[in-house]
Design a protein around this motif. Structure first.
Motif, mmCIF file in Angstrom:
data_model
loop_
_atom_site.group_PDB
_atom_site.id
_atom_site.type_symbol
_atom_site.label_atom_id
_atom_site.label_comp_id
_atom_site.label_asym_id
_atom_site.label_seq_id
_atom_site.Cartn_x
_atom_site.Cartn_y
_atom_site.Cartn_z
ATOM 1 N N GLY A 146 93.362 43.234 -70.844
ATOM 2 C CA GLY A 146 92.320 44.237 -70.913
ATOM 3 C C GLY A 146 91.343 44.495 -70.033
ATOM 4 O O GLY A 146 90.915 45.397 -69.771
ATOM 5 N N LEU A 173 96.288 46.418 -75.351
ATOM 6 C CA LEU A 173 95.135 45.522 -75.755
ATOM 7 C C LEU A 173 94.850 45.116 -77.321
ATOM 8 O O LEU A 173 95.602 45.812 -78.156
ATOM 9 C CB LEU A 173 93.797 46.746 -75.661
ATOM 10 C CG LEU A 173 93.796 47.365 -74.010
ATOM 11 C CD1 LEU A 173 92.614 48.034 -74.046
ATOM 12 C CD2 LEU A 173 93.913 46.419 -73.005
ATOM 13 N N TRP A 177 89.288 44.800 -77.330
ATOM 14 C CA TRP A 177 89.505 45.534 -76.102
ATOM 15 C C TRP A 177 89.659 47.008 -76.266
ATOM 16 O O TRP A 177 89.401 47.919 -75.723
ATOM 17 C CB TRP A 177 90.357 44.999 -75.298
ATOM 18 C CG TRP A 177 89.918 43.767 -74.597
ATOM 19 C CD1 TRP A 177 90.447 42.456 -74.804
ATOM 20 C CD2 TRP A 177 88.979 43.659 -73.326
ATOM 21 N NE1 TRP A 177 89.775 41.550 -74.053
ATOM 22 C CE2 TRP A 177 89.057 42.397 -73.134
ATOM 23 C CE3 TRP A 177 88.165 44.773 -72.803
ATOM 24 C CZ2 TRP A 177 87.950 41.745 -72.209
ATOM 25 C CZ3 TRP A 177 87.385 44.165 -72.016
ATOM 26 C CH2 TRP A 177 87.268 42.826 -71.769
#
Ligand SMILES: Nc1ncnc2c1ncn2[C@@H]1O[C@H](COP(=O)(O)OP(=O)(O)OP(=O)(O)O)[C@@H](O)[C@H]1O
Ligand SMILES: [Mg+2]
Length: 244
Positions: A146, A173, A177
């Motif tokens: 991320g 992600l 994130w």
């Protein structure tokens, strides 16, 4: 403004039985004018989304037809188009080239900030704005996925593009994130074109393109486009070996 006129992308593909190579249509012909600030592109795996995204900054050139950005032709004005259109890859490792985050962002600033100290200070400030100040001098590979995605986005944004094209920027992600990147993209002043499998994110765009089998099969406001995409996916279930 991005304009595609009858843009067609083809590729030579080898004949498995040893015959002559054949020409395969990957995308198009596509004719579009993208004026909205937030555009999302959705579609099945292998449908042609990345090909479409890469057309927008000249990473892929049309075999016929044209793609223009602010009147600049991606075929004849490639470098000028790429200065205008920043591209964020799905995999940040495809674009992070320097050993540390601060160096990577500084590299993106080399055109606009000639002084090396000033460049470093600006790079650190940019990293601080996305919460990576304390990661600035670590090896890039030490960052989480991320964090690397945020760094890749920061490095592209440091070039100050007029348009940002992101190919699945949040696919790798986790939810937190993803929210960070979605918020960052939502707040940008630039035009943003995002390829995504995240239909909730697509619903926040102003316009959604649905790509299927190398064609834009739906183009319009998000809720109708996402519904059309869902219908498409339920009416054509995956068969083994079908990803084209
Ligand atoms: N240079 C090439 N030669 C032959 N086929 C190609 C080439 N580039 C892409 N393709 C094929 O074109 C199709 C569309 O690819 P593309 O990467 O645009 O799909 P996509 O919609 O982004 O898929 P995904 O959601 O899996 O990322 C795929 O079947 C891919 O294998
Ligand atoms: Mg893709």
């Amino acid at each position: 403004m991005i304009e595609l006129s009858e843009a067609l992308v083809t590729a030579w593909t080898p004949d498995p039985s040893g015959g002559p190579d054949t020409v395969t249509r990957l995308l198009g012909p596509v004719t579009l004018r993208l004026t909205e600030r937030r555009v999302a592109v959705v579609g099945a795996n292998g449908s042609g989304k990345s090909t479409l995204a890469r057309l927008l900054n000249g990473l892929v050139l049309p075999s016929s037809g044209t793609v223009r950005v602010d009147g600049l032709d991606t075929r004849t004005d490639g470098p000028a188009v790429r200065r205008r259109v920043g591209f964020v890859f799905t995999d940040p490792d495809a674009q992070l080239v320097m050993p540390t985050p601060v160096e990577d962002v500084a590299l993106s600033l080399r055109r606009s900030v000639p002084d090396a100290r000033e460049r470093e200070a600006r790079a650190r400030a940019a990293l601080a704005r996305i919460g990576l100040a304390d990661r600035a001098d670590l090896p890039v590979h030490a960052l989480s996925g991320g964090q690397r995605q945020l760094l890749a986005l920061t490095s592209v944004l440091a070039t100050d593009p007029d348009v940002l094209v992101c190919d699945e920027p949040t696919t790798l992600l986790d939810l937190r994130w993803r929210a960070v990147v979605d918020d960052l993209l939502a707040d940008l002043p630039q035009q943003v074109v995002v390829v995504t499998h995240d239909l909730d994110a697509a619903l926040h765009a102003e316009r959604v393109l649905v790509v299927d089998d190398g064609r834009v099969v739906h183009d319009g406001e998000p809720s109708a486009a996402v519904a059309a995409y869902r219908d498409l996916m339920t009416s054509s279930p995956v068969r083994s070996g079908e990803i084209r």
